[in-house]
Design a protein around this motif. Structure first.
Motif, PDB file in Angstrom:
ATOM      1  N   TYR A  70       0.846  -1.187   0.000  1.00  0.00           N
ATOM      2  CA  TYR A  70       0.000   0.000   0.000  1.00  0.00           C
ATOM      3  C   TYR A  70       0.887   1.245   0.000  1.00  0.00           C
ATOM      4  O   TYR A  70       1.930   1.283   0.659  1.00  0.00           O
ATOM      5  CB  TYR A  70      -0.904   0.015   1.227  1.00  0.00           C
ATOM      6  N   ASP A  71       0.441   2.262  -0.709  1.00  0.00           N
ATOM      7  CA  ASP A  71       1.231   3.491  -0.780  1.00  0.00           C
ATOM      8  C   ASP A  71       1.272   4.192   0.582  1.00  0.00           C
ATOM      9  O   ASP A  71       2.303   4.277   1.222  1.00  0.00           O
ATOM     10  CB  ASP A  71       0.652   4.428  -1.841  1.00  0.00           C
ATOM     11  N   THR A  72       0.126   4.708   1.015  1.00  0.00           N
ATOM     12  CA  THR A  72       0.043   5.416   2.294  1.00  0.00           C
ATOM     13  C   THR A  72      -1.307   5.135   2.922  1.00  0.00           C
ATOM     14  O   THR A  72      -2.345   5.363   2.302  1.00  0.00           O
ATOM     15  CB  THR A  72       0.214   6.937   2.102  1.00  0.00           C
ATOM     16  N   LEU A  73      -1.275   4.629   4.143  1.00  0.00           N
ATOM     17  CA  LEU A  73      -2.490   4.362   4.908  1.00  0.00           C
ATOM     18  C   LEU A  73      -2.464   5.185   6.188  1.00  0.00           C
ATOM     19  O   LEU A  73      -1.399   5.478   6.744  1.00  0.00           O
ATOM     20  CB  LEU A  73      -2.617   2.881   5.256  1.00  0.00           C
ATOM     21  N   HIS A  93       1.657   2.739  18.067  1.00  0.00           N
ATOM     22  CA  HIS A  93       2.853   3.217  17.360  1.00  0.00           C
ATOM     23  C   HIS A  93       4.055   2.332  17.660  1.00  0.00           C
ATOM     24  O   HIS A  93       4.868   2.034  16.772  1.00  0.00           O
ATOM     25  CB  HIS A  93       3.138   4.667  17.751  1.00  0.00           C
ATOM     26  N   SER A  94       4.191   1.887  18.909  1.00  0.00           N
ATOM     27  CA  SER A  94       5.305   0.993  19.259  1.00  0.00           C
ATOM     28  C   SER A  94       5.171  -0.361  18.577  1.00  0.00           C
ATOM     29  O   SER A  94       6.174  -0.963  18.175  1.00  0.00           O
ATOM     30  CB  SER A  94       5.362   0.814  20.776  1.00  0.00           C
ATOM     31  N   VAL A  95       3.932  -0.837  18.410  1.00  0.00           N
ATOM     32  CA  VAL A  95       3.714  -2.105  17.700  1.00  0.00           C
ATOM     33  C   VAL A  95       4.139  -1.978  16.242  1.00  0.00           C
ATOM     34  O   VAL A  95       4.781  -2.869  15.675  1.00  0.00           O
ATOM     35  CB  VAL A  95       2.241  -2.535  17.814  1.00  0.00           C
ATOM     36  N   LEU A  96       3.791  -0.877  15.617  1.00  0.00           N
ATOM     37  CA  LEU A  96       4.145  -0.669  14.208  1.00  0.00           C
ATOM     38  C   LEU A  96       5.651  -0.534  14.030  1.00  0.00           C
ATOM     39  O   LEU A  96       6.212  -1.027  13.050  1.00  0.00           O
ATOM     40  CB  LEU A  96       3.435   0.577  13.685  1.00  0.00           C
ATOM     41  N   ARG A  97       6.308   0.110  14.967  1.00  0.00           N
ATOM     42  CA  ARG A  97       7.771   0.229  14.869  1.00  0.00           C
ATOM     43  C   ARG A  97       8.453  -1.113  15.064  1.00  0.00           C
ATOM     44  O   ARG A  97       9.502  -1.377  14.465  1.00  0.00           O
ATOM     45  CB  ARG A  97       8.279   1.247  15.886  1.00  0.00           C
ATOM     46  N   SER A  98       7.881  -1.988  15.904  1.00  0.00           N
ATOM     47  CA  SER A  98       8.456  -3.322  16.072  1.00  0.00           C
ATOM     48  C   SER A  98       8.310  -4.167  14.813  1.00  0.00           C
ATOM     49  O   SER A  98       9.059  -5.124  14.617  1.00  0.00           O
ATOM     50  CB  SER A  98       7.786  -4.033  17.245  1.00  0.00           C
ATOM     51  N   MET A  99       7.360  -3.806  13.939  1.00  0.00           N
ATOM     52  CA  MET A  99       7.180  -4.502  12.665  1.00  0.00           C
ATOM     53  C   MET A  99       8.052  -3.912  11.572  1.00  0.00           C
ATOM     54  O   MET A  99       7.898  -4.264  10.394  1.00  0.00           O
ATOM     55  CB  MET A  99       5.707  -4.442  12.245  1.00  0.00           C
ATOM     56  N   THR A 100       8.965  -3.015  11.930  1.00  0.00           N
ATOM     57  CA  THR A 100       9.905  -2.358  10.998  1.00  0.00           C
ATOM     58  C   THR A 100       9.162  -1.677   9.857  1.00  0.00           C
ATOM     59  O   THR A 100       9.492  -1.854   8.679  1.00  0.00           O
ATOM     60  CB  THR A 100      10.932  -3.361  10.448  1.00  0.00           C
ATOM     61  N   PRO A 144       3.219  -3.837   3.431  1.00  0.00           N
ATOM     62  CA  PRO A 144       2.904  -5.040   2.650  1.00  0.00           C
ATOM     63  C   PRO A 144       1.463  -5.474   2.866  1.00  0.00           C
ATOM     64  O   PRO A 144       0.928  -5.396   3.970  1.00  0.00           O
ATOM     65  CB  PRO A 144       3.899  -6.075   3.196  1.00  0.00           C
ATOM     66  N   SER A 145       0.830  -5.916   1.791  1.00  0.00           N
ATOM     67  CA  SER A 145      -0.597  -6.262   1.866  1.00  0.00           C
ATOM     68  C   SER A 145      -0.865  -7.430   2.813  1.00  0.00           C
ATOM     69  O   SER A 145      -1.937  -7.510   3.406  1.00  0.00           O
ATOM     70  CB  SER A 145      -1.110  -6.602   0.464  1.00  0.00           C
TER      71      SER A 145
END
Length: 203
Positions: A70-73, A93-100, A144-145
């Protein structure tokens, strides 16, 4: 695809035919009183072993698949309790950062909502409430989708009471509503428009 049993039979037949050809060549050389040294060196060079199954498979089977992104969500968190909303937005936000993932988190201007309650069977206002709606936005780039579905499931299962979650594409209007308008600048622009209208009337 062919059944595995049939493929193994075809491979064994192919091997037997190759051995038969080699045995025939050696027998002919014996009849001519020739030794193995008279055979070309390429006769002994065997190619890498390949099964019949590998001949039917494409060459790019072992390559990793191409996963669309996806481009921007934009993940939008809204709630009336500032403390709960702020803590959950930090957790997400911390969860998303842990997913790199490439993320950006920022607050949106608070919106005030007036709610009126009426007396029973009348239009007379009984009580008035002023509610403040807070919002936090997390922008994700190049997601990634295959990660979107488990990410939404994880966030919705941990969303506290009173917090609303919305996932959407980032639009230009969202970027404009991020900033608080300058009232003085708006007043000056209105004065300039009034002066321009007055000049047109004089002409």
């Amino acid at each position: 695809m062919f059944p595995r049993v049939q493929l193994s039979r075809c491979a064994s037949v192919f091997t037997r035919q190759t051995n038969t050809i080699r045995h025939f060549v050696f027998k002919q050389f014996d009849s001519l009183n020739l030794t193995e040294h008279h055979l070309p060196s390429s006769f002994y060079c065997t190619a890498p072993k390949k099964t019949f199954e590998s001949l039917l498979e494409p060459n790019d089977v072992g390559l990793p698949p191409e996963i669309p992104e996806y481009d921007t969500l934009a993940l939008k968190f809204k709630g009336y309790d500032f403390t709960v909303l702020e803590r959950f937005a930090k957790h997400a936000h911390s969860v998303l950062r842990s997913m790199t993932l490439t993320t950006e988190c920022y607050p949106m201007p608070c919106k005030s909502i007036r709610v009126n309650t009426y007396r029973l069977n009348s239009t007379i206002i009984d009580k008035t409430y002023n509610l403040d709606l807070y919002e936090r936005v997390i922008v994700i780039s190049n997601l990634p989708s295959i990660k979107l579905s488990p990410l939404i499931t994880l966030l919705t299962c941990n969303t506290p009471e009173g917090v609303m979650l919305d996932v959407d594409y980032l639009s230009p209007s969202d970027e404009e509503s991020r900033y608080i308008p300058d009232r003085q600048l708006l007043e000056l622009q209105g004065q300039l428009e009034e002066i321009a209208i007055a000049k047109k009337k004089k002409k």
